[in-house]
Design a protein around this motif. Structure first.
Motif, PDB file in Angstrom:
ATOM      1  N   ASP A  50      11.867 -34.394 101.467  1.00 29.43           N
ATOM      2  CA  ASP A  50      11.219 -33.183 100.973  1.00 29.43           C
ATOM      3  C   ASP A  50      10.438 -32.556 102.112  1.00 29.43           C
ATOM      4  O   ASP A  50      10.121 -33.227 103.108  1.00 29.43           O
ATOM      5  N   ARG A  51      10.098 -31.288 101.973  1.00 30.94           N
ATOM      6  CA  ARG A  51       9.346 -30.576 103.010  1.00 30.94           C
ATOM      7  C   ARG A  51       8.580 -29.443 102.361  1.00 30.94           C
ATOM      8  O   ARG A  51       8.979 -28.917 101.318  1.00 30.94           O
ATOM      9  N   GLU A  52       7.476 -29.045 102.992  1.00 31.44           N
ATOM     10  CA  GLU A  52       6.639 -28.017 102.388  1.00 31.44           C
ATOM     11  C   GLU A  52       5.737 -27.381 103.435  1.00 31.44           C
ATOM     12  O   GLU A  52       5.246 -28.054 104.343  1.00 31.44           O
ATOM     13  N   LEU A  53       5.522 -26.085 103.296  1.00 32.11           N
ATOM     14  CA  LEU A  53       4.553 -25.355 104.108  1.00 32.11           C
ATOM     15  C   LEU A  53       3.248 -25.261 103.335  1.00 32.11           C
ATOM     16  O   LEU A  53       3.247 -25.035 102.128  1.00 32.11           O
ATOM     17  N   ILE A  54       2.132 -25.405 104.028  1.00 29.39           N
ATOM     18  CA  ILE A  54       0.822 -25.350 103.382  1.00 29.39           C
ATOM     19  C   ILE A  54       0.006 -24.240 104.020  1.00 29.39           C
ATOM     20  O   ILE A  54      -0.260 -24.270 105.232  1.00 29.39           O
ATOM     21  N   HIS A  55      -0.389 -23.260 103.241  1.00 30.99           N
ATOM     22  CA  HIS A  55      -1.247 -22.188 103.727  1.00 30.99           C
ATOM     23  C   HIS A  55      -2.681 -22.701 103.814  1.00 30.99           C
ATOM     24  O   HIS A  55      -3.165 -23.384 102.907  1.00 30.99           O
ATOM     25  N   LEU A  56      -3.370 -22.363 104.890  1.00 31.49           N
ATOM     26  CA  LEU A  56      -4.748 -22.794 105.070  1.00 31.49           C
ATOM     27  C   LEU A  56      -5.671 -21.582 105.136  1.00 31.49           C
ATOM     28  O   LEU A  56      -5.304 -20.546 105.697  1.00 31.49           O
ATOM     29  N   PRO A  57      -6.883 -21.706 104.594  1.00 33.37           N
ATOM     30  CA  PRO A  57      -7.838 -20.595 104.680  1.00 33.37           C
ATOM     31  C   PRO A  57      -8.272 -20.385 106.124  1.00 33.37           C
ATOM     32  O   PRO A  57      -8.593 -21.338 106.834  1.00 33.37           O
ATOM     33  N   ARG A  85      -3.146 -19.551 109.918  1.00 33.95           N
ATOM     34  CA  ARG A  85      -3.143 -21.001 110.128  1.00 33.95           C
ATOM     35  C   ARG A  85      -2.348 -21.639 109.005  1.00 33.95           C
ATOM     36  O   ARG A  85      -2.355 -21.162 107.867  1.00 33.95           O
ATOM     37  N   GLY A  86      -1.704 -22.738 109.307  1.00 34.46           N
ATOM     38  CA  GLY A  86      -0.971 -23.459 108.279  1.00 34.46           C
ATOM     39  C   GLY A  86      -0.773 -24.901 108.680  1.00 34.46           C
ATOM     40  O   GLY A  86      -1.139 -25.314 109.781  1.00 34.46           O
ATOM     41  N   ALA A  87      -0.219 -25.671 107.778  1.00 34.96           N
ATOM     42  CA  ALA A  87       0.127 -27.059 108.039  1.00 34.96           C
ATOM     43  C   ALA A  87       1.540 -27.293 107.519  1.00 34.96           C
ATOM     44  O   ALA A  87       2.049 -26.526 106.687  1.00 34.96           O
ATOM     45  N   VAL A  88       2.180 -28.337 108.007  1.00 33.06           N
ATOM     46  CA  VAL A  88       3.542 -28.673 107.579  1.00 33.06           C
ATOM     47  C   VAL A  88       3.551 -30.093 107.033  1.00 33.06           C
ATOM     48  O   VAL A  88       2.864 -30.976 107.554  1.00 33.06           O
TER      49      VAL A  88
END
Length: 231
Positions: free
Chosen positions: A92-99, A104-107
């Motif tokens: 599985d994989r996912e992009l994470i939006h960061l404030p 900025r983001g995380a993977v």
């Protein structure tokens, strides 16, 4: 055991101010981890294409990128990317939006490595301490909301200069830090800006910073690594 690593590759620009992606790839081959979280993996301007061409990775290494398909020609998401050995299964994989004030983001990826399910999250946090803590809280909340608690590794450039305050305290409530040592500046390391953390389902067997001659030239950060195993 599983070898994980994190590397701020500085868009493949070395301490000699030359962009040499083949040199960056040589450092990755030296580290030889099962999974590597990269920061600053994409160029900053224009199409923000990968600073290390995909064909170079595919043809001259044992790695493959976890494809998040966020931007054509990009290796990851806001400069964050995950490389895994070609034998690793991406479950599985996912992009994470960061404030943040700037993008900025995380993977995140769930991986199966030699039969072990491992959750890996790569990040590059803000220069501002206030925003770093907000981003840490967002990451921890996101992990808590996901199904299950598999063995989990969090790693990346946290940009945290304090020894145990700020976002380190936030992450430390639920994770243990690998003792990787100082990784910045690559020529003369004085700070532990890069970190690897694990949850309670993993044990860190050994860890450190990779200090080869090539690594000291390829970026202003050294790669850090940790050998982990399920408890």
């Amino acid at each position: 055991m599983i070898l994980v690593a994190s590397y701020n590759m500085r868009k493949a620009i070395g301490t000699d101010r030359r962009r040499r992606p083949e040199r960056t790839l040589e450092v990755l081959r030296e580290v030889d981890a099962d999974v590597i979280a990269l920061q600053e993996a994409d160029r900053r301007f224009g199409a923000r294409a990968s600073a290390m061409p995909l064909h170079l990775i595919e043809e001259h290494s044992d790695y493959k990128p976890v494809l998040f398909e966020a931007r054509a020609g990009s290796l990851g998401w806001h400069g964050n990317a995950l490389l895994v050995k070609k034998s690793v299964e991406v479950v599985d994989r996912e992009l994470i939006h960061l404030p943040s004030l700037e993008p900025r983001g995380a993977v995140l990826a769930d991986l199966r490595i030699d039969g072990t399910l491992l959750r890996v999250l790569g990040m590059h946090l803000d220069l501002s301490g206030l925003w770093r803590r907000r981003q840490a809280h967002a990451i921890l909340s996101h992990l808590e909301a996901r199904d299950g608690e598999p063995p989990t590794v969090l790693m990346g450039d946290l940009n945290e200069w304090s020894a145990n305050g700020g976002c380190l305290r936030d992450f430390g409530h639920h994770h243990r830090f690998a003792e990787c040592g100082r990784s910045f500046h690559a020529r003369r390391p004085i700070a532990q800006l890069d970190r690897i953390m694990v949850n309670g389902a993993l044990e860190v067997v050994e860890s450190g910073a990779h200090q080869s001659a090539t690594a000291r030239k390829a970026s202003d950060h050294l790669p850090i690594w940790a050998r982990v195993r399920p408890v």
